[in-house]
Each structure stands twice: as C-alpha cells, then as structure tokens.
Scaffold this motif. Structure first.
Motif, PDB file in Angstrom:
ATOM      1  N   UNK A  10       0.824  -1.202   0.000  1.00 33.36           N
ATOM      2  CA  UNK A  10       0.000   0.000   0.000  1.00 33.36           C
ATOM      3  C   UNK A  10       0.865   1.262   0.000  1.00 33.36           C
ATOM      4  N   UNK A  11       1.941   1.259   0.761  1.00 32.47           N
ATOM      5  CA  UNK A  11       2.830   2.429   0.837  1.00 32.47           C
ATOM      6  C   UNK A  11       3.512   2.693  -0.504  1.00 32.47           C
ATOM      7  N   UNK A  12       3.964   1.644  -1.167  1.00 32.64           N
ATOM      8  CA  UNK A  12       4.609   1.807  -2.476  1.00 32.64           C
ATOM      9  C   UNK A  12       3.622   2.388  -3.484  1.00 32.64           C
ATOM     10  N   UNK A  13       2.403   1.880  -3.505  1.00 30.21           N
ATOM     11  CA  UNK A  13       1.400   2.389  -4.444  1.00 30.21           C
ATOM     12  C   UNK A  13       1.050   3.834  -4.115  1.00 30.21           C
ATOM     13  N   UNK A  14       0.918   4.146  -2.841  1.00 31.33           N
ATOM     14  CA  UNK A  14       0.627   5.528  -2.423  1.00 31.33           C
ATOM     15  C   UNK A  14       1.697   6.497  -2.910  1.00 31.33           C
ATOM     16  N   UNK A  15       2.931   6.028  -3.032  1.00 28.41           N
ATOM     17  CA  UNK A  15       4.064   6.893  -3.391  1.00 28.41           C
ATOM     18  C   UNK A  15       4.200   7.134  -4.899  1.00 28.41           C
ATOM     19  N   UNK A  16       3.410   6.469  -5.721  1.00 33.00           N
ATOM     20  CA  UNK A  16       3.489   6.691  -7.170  1.00 33.00           C
ATOM     21  C   UNK A  16       2.885   8.066  -7.466  1.00 33.00           C
ATOM     22  N   UNK A  28       5.900  -4.742  -6.584  1.00 31.13           N
ATOM     23  CA  UNK A  28       6.304  -5.883  -5.762  1.00 31.13           C
ATOM     24  C   UNK A  28       7.772  -5.773  -5.365  1.00 31.13           C
ATOM     25  N   UNK A  29       8.633  -5.453  -6.327  1.00 34.29           N
ATOM     26  CA  UNK A  29      10.063  -5.342  -6.036  1.00 34.29           C
ATOM     27  C   UNK A  29      10.339  -4.235  -5.023  1.00 34.29           C
ATOM     28  N   UNK A  30       9.700  -3.086  -5.199  1.00 33.48           N
ATOM     29  CA  UNK A  30       9.908  -1.966  -4.260  1.00 33.48           C
ATOM     30  C   UNK A  30       9.395  -2.281  -2.864  1.00 33.48           C
ATOM     31  N   UNK A  31       8.415  -3.176  -2.794  1.00 31.37           N
ATOM     32  CA  UNK A  31       7.864  -3.569  -1.496  1.00 31.37           C
ATOM     33  C   UNK A  31       8.643  -4.736  -0.877  1.00 31.37           C
ATOM     34  N   UNK A  32       9.716  -5.147  -1.543  1.00 32.63           N
ATOM     35  CA  UNK A  32      10.518  -6.246  -1.022  1.00 32.63           C
ATOM     36  C   UNK A  32       9.921  -7.609  -1.319  1.00 32.63           C
ATOM     37  N   UNK A  33       9.135  -7.689  -2.387  1.00 35.11           N
ATOM     38  CA  UNK A  33       8.460  -8.926  -2.764  1.00 35.11           C
ATOM     39  C   UNK A  33       8.741  -9.275  -4.221  1.00 35.11           C
ATOM     40  N   UNK A  34      10.018  -9.395  -4.612  1.00 36.41           N
ATOM     41  CA  UNK A  34      10.309  -9.667  -6.020  1.00 36.41           C
ATOM     42  C   UNK A  34       9.609 -10.938  -6.495  1.00 36.41           C
ATOM     43  N   UNK A  50      -8.828   2.843  -1.863  1.00 37.02           N
ATOM     44  CA  UNK A  50      -8.457   4.177  -1.394  1.00 37.02           C
ATOM     45  C   UNK A  50      -7.066   4.593  -1.869  1.00 37.02           C
ATOM     46  N   UNK A  51      -6.486   3.804  -2.751  1.00 36.51           N
ATOM     47  CA  UNK A  51      -5.146   4.071  -3.277  1.00 36.51           C
ATOM     48  C   UNK A  51      -5.219   4.498  -4.736  1.00 36.51           C
ATOM     49  N   UNK A  52      -4.138   5.066  -5.272  1.00 41.47           N
ATOM     50  CA  UNK A  52      -4.105   5.382  -6.706  1.00 41.47           C
ATOM     51  C   UNK A  52      -3.801   4.123  -7.528  1.00 41.47           C
ATOM     52  N   UNK A  53      -4.659   3.125  -7.395  1.00 38.51           N
ATOM     53  CA  UNK A  53      -4.500   1.824  -8.051  1.00 38.51           C
ATOM     54  C   UNK A  53      -4.387   1.945  -9.566  1.00 38.51           C
ATOM     55  N   UNK A  54      -4.981   2.999 -10.101  1.00 37.42           N
ATOM     56  CA  UNK A  54      -4.986   3.175 -11.558  1.00 37.42           C
ATOM     57  C   UNK A  54      -3.594   3.443 -12.120  1.00 37.42           C
ATOM     58  N   UNK A  55      -2.650   3.772 -11.283  1.00 41.77           N
ATOM     59  CA  UNK A  55      -1.284   4.043 -11.735  1.00 41.77           C
ATOM     60  C   UNK A  55      -0.453   2.773 -11.880  1.00 41.77           C
ATOM     61  N   UNK A  56      -1.026   1.634 -11.577  1.00 41.99           N
ATOM     62  CA  UNK A  56      -0.312   0.355 -11.669  1.00 41.99           C
ATOM     63  C   UNK A  56      -0.845  -0.426 -12.872  1.00 41.99           C
ATOM     64  N   UNK A  57       0.065  -0.717 -13.796  1.00 43.30           N
ATOM     65  CA  UNK A  57      -0.279  -1.399 -15.040  1.00 43.30           C
ATOM     66  C   UNK A  57       0.419  -2.753 -15.122  1.00 43.30           C
TER      67      UNK A  57
END
Length: 92
Positions: A10-16, A28-34, A50-57
């Motif tokens: 959630x934090x990684x997505x919030x930061x986009x 996933x990689x940025x969250x430590x989950x490669x 509640x996140x900017x989910x649309x920025x993840x493709x």
C-alpha cells in the motif's frame, strides 16, 4: 497474507506520483516482494480502493481487462495517455 506485507505494498502504491505509472512487478520489487506481481494485483483488488491503483499497469503497459475503461479514464485525467490500450514505450 500478513499485515506488514499489505502495508508495504500500500505504501509503495501511495508513493506513485500523479501522472506516472508503475507495473505490478515494480511495485512488488519496491515492497521487497520480487516475483510477486500477482500478489500486488490481489492486494489492490481487495484492499486498494483508497489508493491510486490506476497508476499500476501490467508489465506490457496495458490495463487489466476488467478495469481497463476506468483505469484509462483516471490516467487520462492525470495526463497519461494510452495508445491502443497500452502505455507508449519510451524512446532512448
């Protein structure tokens, strides 16, 4: 899945930042989950409203089919334009 994993994603997505995108694999990689791109997708589907989910493709620059229309519209508002349903590849 544990709460710590959920919050890291959630934090990684919030930061986009607005007007930019990331792939499920990059999140996933940025969250430590490669290698856990599908887990990121599941987290966003279940707990990402509640996140900017649309920025993840997807890795190929496309939207998931079930959310493609809304995702493309939200990205368009931020100045990100998809061409033939895909994020244009950067040159150079």
């Amino acid at each position: 899945m544990d709460e710590e994993t959920l919050e890291r994603v959630r934090e990684v997505v919030r930061a986009i930042p607005p007007g930019t995108t990331s792939s499920y694999g990059e999140v996933a990689a940025r969250a430590g989950l490669p290698g856990r791109a599908r887990l990121v997708g599941r987290i966003l589907a279940e707990d990402g409203h509640d996140l900017p989910w649309h920025r993840v493709l997807r890795a190929d620059g496309t939207c998931a089919p079930q959310i493609a229309r809304e995702q493309a519209a939200r990205l368009r508002v931020e100045g990100v334009l998809l061409v033939d349903g895909r994020l244009p590849r950067r040159k150079g």
